[in-house]
Design a protein around this motif. Sequence first.
Motif, PDB file in Angstrom:
ATOM      1  N   LEU A 114     105.148  24.045  97.503  1.00 19.89           N
ATOM      2  CA  LEU A 114     104.295  24.291  98.660  1.00 19.89           C
ATOM      3  C   LEU A 114     105.061  24.083  99.956  1.00 19.89           C
ATOM      4  O   LEU A 114     104.780  24.731 100.968  1.00 19.89           O
ATOM      5  CB  LEU A 114     103.063  23.390  98.595  1.00 19.89           C
ATOM      6  N   GLN A 115     106.018  23.167  99.955  1.00 17.61           N
ATOM      7  CA  GLN A 115     106.864  22.991 101.139  1.00 17.61           C
ATOM      8  C   GLN A 115     107.711  24.239 101.383  1.00 17.61           C
ATOM      9  O   GLN A 115     107.932  24.640 102.531  1.00 17.61           O
ATOM     10  CB  GLN A 115     107.754  21.759 100.970  1.00 17.61           C
ATOM     11  N   GLU A 116     108.195  24.862 100.311  1.00 16.30           N
ATOM     12  CA  GLU A 116     108.938  26.114 100.464  1.00 16.30           C
ATOM     13  C   GLU A 116     108.044  27.197 101.072  1.00 16.30           C
ATOM     14  O   GLU A 116     108.474  27.964 101.942  1.00 16.30           O
ATOM     15  CB  GLU A 116     109.460  26.579  99.105  1.00 16.30           C
ATOM     16  N   VAL A 117     106.813  27.241 100.587  1.00 15.63           N
ATOM     17  CA  VAL A 117     105.869  28.227 101.113  1.00 15.63           C
ATOM     18  C   VAL A 117     105.627  27.990 102.604  1.00 15.63           C
ATOM     19  O   VAL A 117     105.542  28.938 103.395  1.00 15.63           O
ATOM     20  CB  VAL A 117     104.544  28.163 100.329  1.00 15.63           C
ATOM     21  N   TYR A 118     105.526  26.725 102.985  1.00 13.87           N
ATOM     22  CA  TYR A 118     105.323  26.390 104.393  1.00 13.87           C
ATOM     23  C   TYR A 118     106.500  26.854 105.240  1.00 13.87           C
ATOM     24  O   TYR A 118     106.314  27.365 106.360  1.00 13.87           O
ATOM     25  CB  TYR A 118     105.121  24.883 104.541  1.00 13.87           C
ATOM     26  N   GLN A 119     107.711  26.716 104.721  1.00 15.56           N
ATOM     27  CA  GLN A 119     108.885  27.139 105.483  1.00 15.56           C
ATOM     28  C   GLN A 119     108.904  28.655 105.690  1.00 15.56           C
ATOM     29  O   GLN A 119     109.285  29.135 106.762  1.00 15.56           O
ATOM     30  CB  GLN A 119     110.161  26.674 104.775  1.00 15.56           C
ATOM     31  N   THR A 120     108.495  29.436 104.687  1.00 16.37           N
ATOM     32  CA  THR A 120     108.449  30.885 104.892  1.00 16.37           C
ATOM     33  C   THR A 120     107.326  31.264 105.842  1.00 16.37           C
ATOM     34  O   THR A 120     107.424  32.260 106.567  1.00 16.37           O
ATOM     35  CB  THR A 120     108.271  31.636 103.555  1.00 16.37           C
ATOM     36  N   TYR A 121     106.260  30.481 105.861  1.00 14.70           N
ATOM     37  CA  TYR A 121     105.198  30.707 106.847  1.00 14.70           C
ATOM     38  C   TYR A 121     105.736  30.509 108.265  1.00 14.70           C
ATOM     39  O   TYR A 121     105.489  31.324 109.164  1.00 14.70           O
ATOM     40  CB  TYR A 121     104.029  29.767 106.584  1.00 14.70           C
ATOM     41  N   LEU A 122     106.488  29.418 108.469  1.00 18.11           N
ATOM     42  CA  LEU A 122     107.044  29.152 109.791  1.00 18.11           C
ATOM     43  C   LEU A 122     108.049  30.221 110.204  1.00 18.11           C
ATOM     44  O   LEU A 122     108.071  30.661 111.354  1.00 18.11           O
ATOM     45  CB  LEU A 122     107.714  27.776 109.819  1.00 18.11           C
ATOM     46  N   ALA A 123     108.887  30.623 109.264  1.00 14.81           N
ATOM     47  CA  ALA A 123     109.974  31.533 109.607  1.00 14.81           C
ATOM     48  C   ALA A 123     109.517  32.974 109.760  1.00 14.81           C
ATOM     49  O   ALA A 123     110.001  33.693 110.637  1.00 14.81           O
ATOM     50  CB  ALA A 123     111.071  31.447 108.538  1.00 14.81           C
ATOM     51  N   TYR A 124     108.576  33.415 108.913  1.00 12.40           N
ATOM     52  CA  TYR A 124     108.241  34.830 108.869  1.00 12.40           C
ATOM     53  C   TYR A 124     106.752  35.122 109.025  1.00 12.40           C
ATOM     54  O   TYR A 124     106.354  36.287 109.006  1.00 12.40           O
ATOM     55  CB  TYR A 124     108.716  35.437 107.539  1.00 12.40           C
ATOM     56  N   GLY A 125     105.925  34.082 109.132  1.00 12.83           N
ATOM     57  CA  GLY A 125     104.496  34.324 109.223  1.00 12.83           C
ATOM     58  C   GLY A 125     103.864  34.688 107.898  1.00 12.83           C
ATOM     59  O   GLY A 125     102.741  35.189 107.868  1.00 12.83           O
ATOM     60  N   THR A 126     104.552  34.467 106.774  1.00 12.17           N
ATOM     61  CA  THR A 126     104.040  34.813 105.455  1.00 12.17           C
ATOM     62  C   THR A 126     102.877  33.891 105.093  1.00 12.17           C
ATOM     63  O   THR A 126     103.040  32.680 104.993  1.00 12.17           O
ATOM     64  CB  THR A 126     105.154  34.694 104.400  1.00 12.17           C
ATOM     65  N   ILE A 127     101.697  34.466 104.893  1.00 14.65           N
ATOM     66  CA  ILE A 127     100.484  33.684 104.676  1.00 14.65           C
ATOM     67  C   ILE A 127     100.485  33.092 103.265  1.00 14.65           C
ATOM     68  O   ILE A 127     100.679  33.817 102.286  1.00 14.65           O
ATOM     69  CB  ILE A 127      99.242  34.567 104.861  1.00 14.65           C
TER      70      ILE A 127
END
Length: 522
Positions: A114-127
């Motif tokens: 989930l932390q990885e998912v959060y990082q892609t959200y921050l970097a690319y806006g991936t929901i």
Amino acid sequence: MVSPAVTRSSVARALQLAGGMRIHSAVLALTAWCSFSATVLLASSAAAYNPFMLPESKLTITYLQSLAARNLTLSGQHEDIWFDQSIDIVFQDTGKYPAIRGVEVGLCADPARLQEVYQTYLAYGTIPALTWHVVAPNPADKEPGTNIACPDSCSFNCVHDQPVNLQRVITAGTIENTNFNKQLDRVLQQTKFFTDKHVPVIWRPLHEMTNTHFWWGWSNNGTPADFVALWKYVYNYFVFDNPLGIYPDNFIWTWAASYYPGKASPFYPGNAYVDVVGTDLYSTSNGCPGTIPATPKTSYVSLQKAYGDLSDPFYGGKPIALTETDYIPDTDKLISNGIKFAWFMAWEGQYLRCNLGSTVPSIGDLYSRANMISSPNMGDQFGVAIPLTGPTTAAPSGSTTTSLDTTPTTFNNDYDNVKYPNWGLCAGSPGPESVFRIDVPWGTTSHVTLSTAGTSYDTVLYVMDVYNRMEGCNDDALGAGGVSGLASYVTATLGGGTHYVVVDGYWSTSRGPTSLKVTYQP
């Protein structure tokens, strides 16, 4: 007299008095004599039932709702706990990340994911999109071939059609209820940081209930009414009352049925308990073949029928999604057939490998479709997911100065004049923009001074919130703050949450390296 505040317990009490049915009426009646505006709540409750839903998630639902009218669909790719490089494989093949990243939160999934998912959200806006394969809570059920009780198992076999009494699952004091609540608590604990950071999350629990392969599903352990009661139990546990006091008000509740014509409606818990409706539709039950078949089950005729069923007013006009599928659909064909899914979610593993091996058409071709939105080019996304051409900058607690340098990217059609007209309030700005993101800790404020001194071209500077509201703008500083000439200078007090700093070129030829000086003071 002093009006009492609306609390979870008071809303839960209103729900109880309303018999668990007319929650909107109960909440509005409650707020009519409280300090909140019943009119405002009524406007928001049309999009989401949760009266405590975070503004970022409400905004996301509004955005998802808007896609159909604009003939747009978000791309999605799921990853499971074993095949966890799916979005990287998509990027390698397409040069893009999907707009939505799906992951598992059941089956002993590693919370570090989930932390990885959060990082892609921050970097690319991936929901983030969370799927929950919850194991059977009956301790009499054993993992096949072992003596391990299913509530203590990580086996996918314990998700399938185990004998479980659904009524006992939601009855306090039963062992099934105790074990089920432990799994609910695990989800709350693992996803709490998403809520704390106000990250919108697509939450898809108890999916494919119209099929027979899950213990909560069709004809296995109860009636459709029993499933509806189970869904409402999970909802109320997450929204109103649980012993941890953790409430994921960022969750976007997504009800996803396996597609069987006319079979889904008895399992629908009601518009008050759902934000998005969806269908899971596959071409084959045995994994995809080497190439896409000429007439797969997920043909556009089947997809059109599934979409048409969910477009029935019975489902309240919610956003509609293709919540799980094997083949990545051609979004241009979807739109041309009147199929306007808010997003699709392609499954992982063998299904992704099949998509990669297909030549009719290739995944790269599909991701280039005009009607598909993906990251990092989510130009039509709402404020939270404006593509970042500059770095994400977290506002520190003490006074500091940071210099950021970037080269602006030309966005499609120039954002401030077409996508976000408010960006042009200070000056007409046909040049390309650089976008920076500032995250101010919730419950705090940060006083920010920004200047483009040192930039070689004529700039315009804007500060926006996630609702596209102007928080500050300047064309030419002309000496303000010691900044001379055609550079820009803005001071703003930013509240907790996400804010965007936009450095624009005044002329269409105004582009090149940007120097942005940012000073924070608590």
